[in-house]
Every structure is written in C-alpha cells, then in structure tokens.
Design an enzyme around this catalytic site. Structure first.
Site, mmCIF file in Angstrom:
data_model
loop_
_atom_site.group_PDB
_atom_site.id
_atom_site.type_symbol
_atom_site.label_atom_id
_atom_site.label_comp_id
_atom_site.label_asym_id
_atom_site.label_seq_id
_atom_site.Cartn_x
_atom_site.Cartn_y
_atom_site.Cartn_z
ATOM 1 N N HIS A 1 -0.676 5.402 4.123
ATOM 2 C CA HIS A 1 -1.804 4.681 4.356
ATOM 3 C C HIS A 1 -2.442 5.659 5.274
ATOM 4 C CE1 HIS A 1 -3.993 1.056 6.172
ATOM 5 N NE2 HIS A 1 -4.735 2.027 6.452
ATOM 6 N N HIS B 1 -4.773 -5.503 4.306
ATOM 7 C CA HIS B 1 -5.440 -5.451 5.641
ATOM 8 C C HIS B 1 -5.276 -6.969 6.465
ATOM 9 C CE1 HIS B 1 -7.554 -3.929 9.298
ATOM 10 N NE2 HIS B 1 -7.581 -4.983 9.547
ATOM 11 N N ASP C 1 -1.931 4.939 8.981
ATOM 12 C CA ASP C 1 -3.412 4.462 9.182
ATOM 13 C C ASP C 1 -4.171 5.560 10.158
ATOM 14 O OD1 ASP C 1 -5.611 2.692 9.095
ATOM 15 O OD2 ASP C 1 -5.099 1.580 10.712
ATOM 16 N N LYS D 1 -6.759 -2.285 -2.460
ATOM 17 C CA LYS D 1 -6.940 -2.674 -1.008
ATOM 18 C C LYS D 1 -7.844 -3.840 -0.672
ATOM 19 C CE LYS D 1 -5.889 -1.810 3.490
ATOM 20 N NZ LYS D 1 -6.285 -0.858 4.304
ATOM 21 N N HIS E 1 -0.174 -1.798 8.248
ATOM 22 C CA HIS E 1 -0.246 -1.517 9.865
ATOM 23 C C HIS E 1 0.429 -2.681 10.774
ATOM 24 C CE1 HIS E 1 -3.816 -3.163 8.768
ATOM 25 N NE2 HIS E 1 -4.441 -1.879 8.372
ATOM 26 N N HIS F 1 -6.777 7.520 5.898
ATOM 27 C CA HIS F 1 -8.158 7.424 5.875
ATOM 28 C C HIS F 1 -8.447 9.017 5.779
ATOM 29 C CE1 HIS F 1 -8.803 3.107 6.383
ATOM 30 N NE2 HIS F 1 -7.624 3.231 7.033
HETATM 31 C C1 NCD Z 1 -9.682 1.995 10.042
HETATM 32 C C2 NCD Z 1 -10.911 3.188 9.557
HETATM 33 O O1 NCD Z 1 -11.270 3.502 10.456
HETATM 34 O O2 NCD Z 1 -11.228 3.228 8.435
HETATM 35 N N1 NCD Z 1 -9.836 1.819 11.062
HETATM 36 C C3 NCD Z 1 -8.735 1.224 12.106
HETATM 37 O O3 NCD Z 1 -9.002 0.822 13.212
HETATM 38 N N2 NCD Z 1 -7.538 1.421 11.629
HETATM 39 C C4 NCD Z 1 -9.680 1.086 8.883
HETATM 40 C C5 NCD Z 1 -8.596 0.246 9.030
HETATM 41 O O4 NCD Z 1 -7.475 0.714 8.363
HETATM 42 O O5 NCD Z 1 -8.455 -0.749 9.584
HETATM 43 ZN ZN ZN Z 2 -6.435 1.877 7.576
#
Ligand code: NCD
Ligand code: ZN
Length: 335
Positions: free
Chosen positions: A15, A134, A242, A97, A169, A17
C-alpha cells in the site's frame, strides 16, 4: 548472520502512494531504496480508472526507479462494466481500491452508496481481482469511522465468499479482531506509523502535523493490538506502509493534508520495532512473505541487507518531511 548484520528478503509494500507529475520520480526512488515491489494506490489526479492510463502510470514509475516493480490498482466506482474490468486486469491491475466518498485525500469521487458498487465487486470476484478497502465510514465520528465501517466488510464476505479482500491500514483493536475472525479470504495491512504511535503523538502535546494521517492514530490499546497482530506470525497481517507524501507546505498550514511519508525510513524503523519486541524472527514474513502469498505472486528471490549502525534521518526528503525526521535510527540499509 551475525547480530550486526540483518539479511531480509527484499520487502514488498502492499500500500503506497507515489503521486503524479513532478513528485513521482523522487517518491518512487525512495520506495525503491526499501522495496522490490509496491502496490500503488490509484488516488492520483486524475484517478487511475482506465487501462491505458494504468499502464502509462506503471511505465513512469518503473522508468523513474529501475528495479522497482509496480503492482497496479484502479479506483473503484459503480460505473465499470465487466468489459472494463477485464481490460484493467489485462493491463496488469491486481486490485481495485474502494474509497468511501470524502474520507481521505482525493476521495471526493469515492463511493457514496455501498450497494451501488456491489455489481462491480461481484465481477471482481469472478475475475480474481483483489478488493482493497479504505475502511472508514463517512460521517461517523472521526475516531469511530473504522469500527463503523466493519459492517460493510462482514456484508462483503457474506455476499462474495471467494472475493479476496484487504482491509487497509488497520488502526483499531476492533478491526484486528474482525480480521482475525473472518475467513482466510480477508487479510489486512498495517502501517509503520500505526505500530509506532497513538493519538498522543499527534495531539497529546504539541500539534504534530506530520503524524496526521487517515485513518487517525488511535488509543494505546489499539496500537498494542496492531503490534500483537504484526508480531503474531498470522499470515492475514502484512506490511502496507500507506506512505503518503505531501509537500511540507501542504502539511504545515491551516488545513493540513492527511498522510505520513514513511517510505524513506520504513524498513530500518520496522527492524527496530520488531527487535525491541523480540519478534525479529517474524519480520521477514511480515514484510516479504504473507502479502505476496495473499496476492498469489511468488515470494521474492532478492535480498536487502541492513547493518547495525546509526543513520540520521534527514529533516526533509524531496520537499516532504519524512517519518522520524531528525531522529537517529539504529539500522542502516547497505547499498
Ligand atoms: C492518503 C493520501 O494522502 O493519499 N492519506 C492518508 O492519510 N493515508 C490516502 C489514504 O490512504 O487514506
Ligand atoms: Zn493510503
């Protein structure tokens, strides 16, 4: 192995970003410093929803960070046809997702009506696409959002017994217990920061914007349950960082973005956490075993070597304040 050297199978992050445009290359390279494979979240702008775009995003990531394999996801909505899903799978998508509308970064276009998406989920089950959740209920009180979402997980399991589901998460004891009790088709990721912190580390003293994330950090008993799950050797629980970079100015401002940038430090920190808990023997499966097994991909044959030496975490990496910025860690990745 002597106790000053640690050899791990090269970790997978299920996971992450990586964003788009200017930030992407640096974030992908930071990920490649710790991981061989990453499951890339689709909440970029515009979101990953079609096969061409998914392949192009994967190409950009892998070009920016040679050696890093990007496992791709698409953002779920109620509009996909069966044909769309077949095409996404053929393009390389391994998971879809599910973002409830408005609960986190770039989720305004998320799912408002749970029922509306069920026909698409039925098709994902048929095609063997994993559903990543999520798991936060929009509109619920912020600390209760995860707990209140669990009813949807139970409903999905009852309707789709062959669907592979990852509750992402985890942040609460309730969610840990739910995942433990549900069938083997349900697993969960746990981040580094939810193993480390509680709400006290966000707002207990000064306000710590770089610890602000969704789902929110919770109570000590929640963190304890997450730690027990991660150290337990139960294959349902594996690493998804995450890691979610936001430029410093987007965090240190009147309405700061949610997300912790853990990719640059994830593995040395996890080694420390598992070592302190006397659970180092459980780390390899947690970071490079159970996740691959659940997704049905081979375990890695590559290796990551760490040595016991001090590593000073920079205050800023690619314009973002990383997790543990300014701290000295006890393990360093050997390059
Ligand atoms: C994530 C993001 O910034 O893309 N932010 C977070 O607080 N985890 C999105 C997510 O996974 O909720
Ligand atoms: Zn995330």
């Amino acid at each position: 192995m002597n106790s000053n050297t640690l050899r791990l199978p090269l970790p997978d992050d299920f996971h992450i970003h990586l964003r788009q445009d200017a930030g992407l290359a640096g974030y992908a390279q930071d990920a490649a410093s710790q991981f061989g494979r990453v499951l890339v979240m689709p909440n970029i702008l515009p979101p990953v929803t079609d096969p061409q775009q998914l392949m192009e995003y994967q190409r950009q990531i892998e070009a920016a960070a040679p050696g890093l394999q990007a496992l791709m996801t698409f953002k779920l909505n109620a509009k996909y046809s069966s044909h769309d899903l077949v095409a996404l799978k053929a393009a390389g998508a391994v998971a879809g997702k599910y973002y409830p509308a408005g609960v986190t970064t770039n989720s305004q276009d998320g799912i408002g009506d749970f029922e509306s998406v069920l026909p698409v989920v039925a098709e994902m089950e048929r095609l063997g696409l994993v559903l990543c959740l999520h798991g936060e209920e929009p509109g619920a009180f912020c600390l209760d959002r995860e707990k209140e979402f669990l009813k949807h997980v139970h409903a999905l399991v009852a309707k789709f017994p062959r669907l592979k589901i990852v509750l992402e998460h985890l942040s609460t004891r309730d969610a840990v217990e739910a995942v433990q009790a549900l069938p083997a088709t349900v697993s969960a990721t746990i981040t580094v920061h939810h193993l480390l912190f509680t709400l006290d580390d966000l707002i207990g003293d000064g306000l710590m914007p770089h610890h602000f994330c969704k789902p929110l950090l919770k109570r000590p008993e929640d963190r304890d349950a997450l730690r027990m799950a991660a150290f337990s050797g139960n294959p349902k629980f594996f690493l998804g960082t995450d890691s979610a970079p936001h430029l410093r100015g987007k965090k240190e401002c009147p309405c700061g973005a949610a997300g912790v940038y853990s990719a640059p430090v994830a593995i040395p920190l996890l080694v420390q956490i598992f070592e302190e808990a006397n659970a180092l023997d459980k780390l390899a499966d947690y970071v490079a075993g159970f996740g691959a097994d659940f997704y049905g991909i081979p375990r890695t044959s590559r290796e990551l070597v760490l040595e016991r030496s001090e590593w000073f975490v920079p205050m800023e990496v690619h314009g973002v304040v990383p997790l543990a910025a300014g701290k000295t860690l006890g393990w360093t990745i050997k390059v």
